[in-house]
Design a protein around this motif. Structure first.
Motif, PDB file in Angstrom:
ATOM      1  N   ASP A 119       0.911  -1.220  -0.087  1.00 35.07           N
ATOM      2  CA  ASP A 119      -0.055   0.023  -0.123  1.00 35.07           C
ATOM      3  C   ASP A 119       0.861   1.088   0.043  1.00 35.07           C
ATOM      4  O   ASP A 119       2.159   1.180   0.382  1.00 35.07           O
ATOM      5  CB  ASP A 119      -0.836  -0.035   1.159  1.00 35.07           C
ATOM      6  N   PRO A 120       0.262   2.414  -0.422  1.00 35.28           N
ATOM      7  CA  PRO A 120      -0.994   2.264  -0.947  1.00 35.28           C
ATOM      8  C   PRO A 120      -1.181   2.035  -2.580  1.00 35.28           C
ATOM      9  O   PRO A 120      -0.056   1.876  -3.166  1.00 35.28           O
ATOM     10  CB  PRO A 120      -1.007   4.157  -0.814  1.00 35.28           C
ATOM     11  N   LYS A 121      -2.496   1.778  -2.741  1.00 37.26           N
ATOM     12  CA  LYS A 121      -2.688   1.506  -4.105  1.00 37.26           C
ATOM     13  C   LYS A 121      -3.058   2.897  -4.725  1.00 37.26           C
ATOM     14  O   LYS A 121      -3.371   3.813  -4.260  1.00 37.26           O
ATOM     15  CB  LYS A 121      -3.843   0.864  -4.058  1.00 37.26           C
ATOM     16  N   PRO A 122      -2.778   2.830  -6.174  1.00 35.88           N
ATOM     17  CA  PRO A 122      -3.219   4.155  -7.080  1.00 35.88           C
ATOM     18  C   PRO A 122      -4.477   4.343  -7.268  1.00 35.88           C
ATOM     19  O   PRO A 122      -5.083   3.263  -7.138  1.00 35.88           O
ATOM     20  CB  PRO A 122      -2.372   3.748  -8.218  1.00 35.88           C
ATOM     21  N   THR A 123      -4.797   5.531  -7.441  1.00 37.64           N
ATOM     22  CA  THR A 123      -6.216   5.898  -7.629  1.00 37.64           C
ATOM     23  C   THR A 123      -6.427   6.198  -8.957  1.00 37.64           C
ATOM     24  O   THR A 123      -5.312   6.247  -9.749  1.00 37.64           O
ATOM     25  CB  THR A 123      -6.659   7.087  -6.980  1.00 37.64           C
ATOM     26  N   GLY A 136       5.769   1.372  -9.576  1.00 34.96           N
ATOM     27  CA  GLY A 136       5.787   2.451  -8.505  1.00 34.96           C
ATOM     28  C   GLY A 136       4.720   3.622  -8.680  1.00 34.96           C
ATOM     29  O   GLY A 136       4.086   3.563 -10.067  1.00 34.96           O
ATOM     30  N   ILE A 137       4.412   4.341  -7.840  1.00 38.25           N
ATOM     31  CA  ILE A 137       3.541   5.409  -8.092  1.00 38.25           C
ATOM     32  C   ILE A 137       4.160   6.686  -7.746  1.00 38.25           C
ATOM     33  O   ILE A 137       4.445   7.269  -6.618  1.00 38.25           O
ATOM     34  CB  ILE A 137       2.401   5.242  -6.786  1.00 38.25           C
ATOM     35  N   PRO A 138       4.846   7.293  -8.944  1.00 39.67           N
ATOM     36  CA  PRO A 138       5.793   8.266  -8.790  1.00 39.67           C
ATOM     37  C   PRO A 138       4.985   9.615  -8.079  1.00 39.67           C
ATOM     38  O   PRO A 138       3.540   9.644  -8.619  1.00 39.67           O
ATOM     39  CB  PRO A 138       6.086   8.622 -10.034  1.00 39.67           C
ATOM     40  N   ALA A 139       5.423  10.578  -7.545  1.00 36.53           N
ATOM     41  CA  ALA A 139       4.640  11.674  -7.091  1.00 36.53           C
ATOM     42  C   ALA A 139       4.292  12.426  -8.345  1.00 36.53           C
ATOM     43  O   ALA A 139       4.958  12.744  -9.223  1.00 36.53           O
ATOM     44  CB  ALA A 139       5.837  12.599  -6.147  1.00 36.53           C
ATOM     45  N   SER A 140       3.202  12.981  -8.337  1.00 36.20           N
ATOM     46  CA  SER A 140       2.431  13.755  -9.444  1.00 36.20           C
ATOM     47  C   SER A 140       3.229  15.096  -9.775  1.00 36.20           C
ATOM     48  O   SER A 140       3.320  15.806  -8.799  1.00 36.20           O
ATOM     49  CB  SER A 140       1.116  14.108  -9.403  1.00 36.20           C
TER      50      SER A 140
END
Length: 156
Positions: A66-70, A152-156
């Protein structure tokens, strides 16, 4: 002359009573056809997938962290995809983009089910892939199979 007027009137009435084919009905029929093909494929191959309310079938191989992407997240993913019959179409390695920017709705839905380091396998009915329109070398109404890794979930 009256004959022609009557025939012309009947012709006009006939044309005005013709109805256009409702694309919703056609899409609904295709969804039923796709679902039957997917279920037959799963049964024949003794596979256990979960059907999402959207219509995709998925199997989480690795849930990730976690977290999962939205749906608004930027993600970095690697994926391979092909047809239901096992023929590979291609793969994409390490693409980073806003999840909402991917043109396959089924892919967007699936990625939100896993976290970083996760892997998911999905079967996407044609309506959540490219629909009835041919795209590149993919014929219209194609059911697609994906294996997706969320890097990964990079910062926007």
């Amino acid at each position: 002359m009256k004959k022609y007027l009557i025939l012309f009137s009947l012709f006009i009435i006939g044309l005005s009573s013709c109805q256009k084919l409702d694309s919703t009905v056609v899409a609904g029929n295709q969804a039923t056809v796709d679902d039957a093909k997917i279920q037959a494929y799963l049964t024949a191959n003794k596979l256990s997938y979960t059907k999402d309310v959207s219509g995709i079938y998925y199997q989480i191989v690795t849930p990730g962290t976690d977290p999962k992407p939205t749906s608004n997240s930027s993600v970095k993913i690697t994926y391979s995809y092909g047809y239901l019959n096992g023929v590979a179409i291609g793969s994409v390695v390490g693409i980073q983009a806003k999840l909402s920017g991917f043109n396959v709705a089924g892919l967007r839905i699936a990625v939100t089910k896993i976290g970083t380091g996760g892997r998911i396998m999905i079967i996407v009915p044609s309506g959540l892939a490219h629909g009835s329109t041919a795209t590149d070398s993919i014929p219209g109404n194609s059911i697609l199979v994906y294996t997706i890794d969320l890097i990964g979930i990079p910062a926007s």
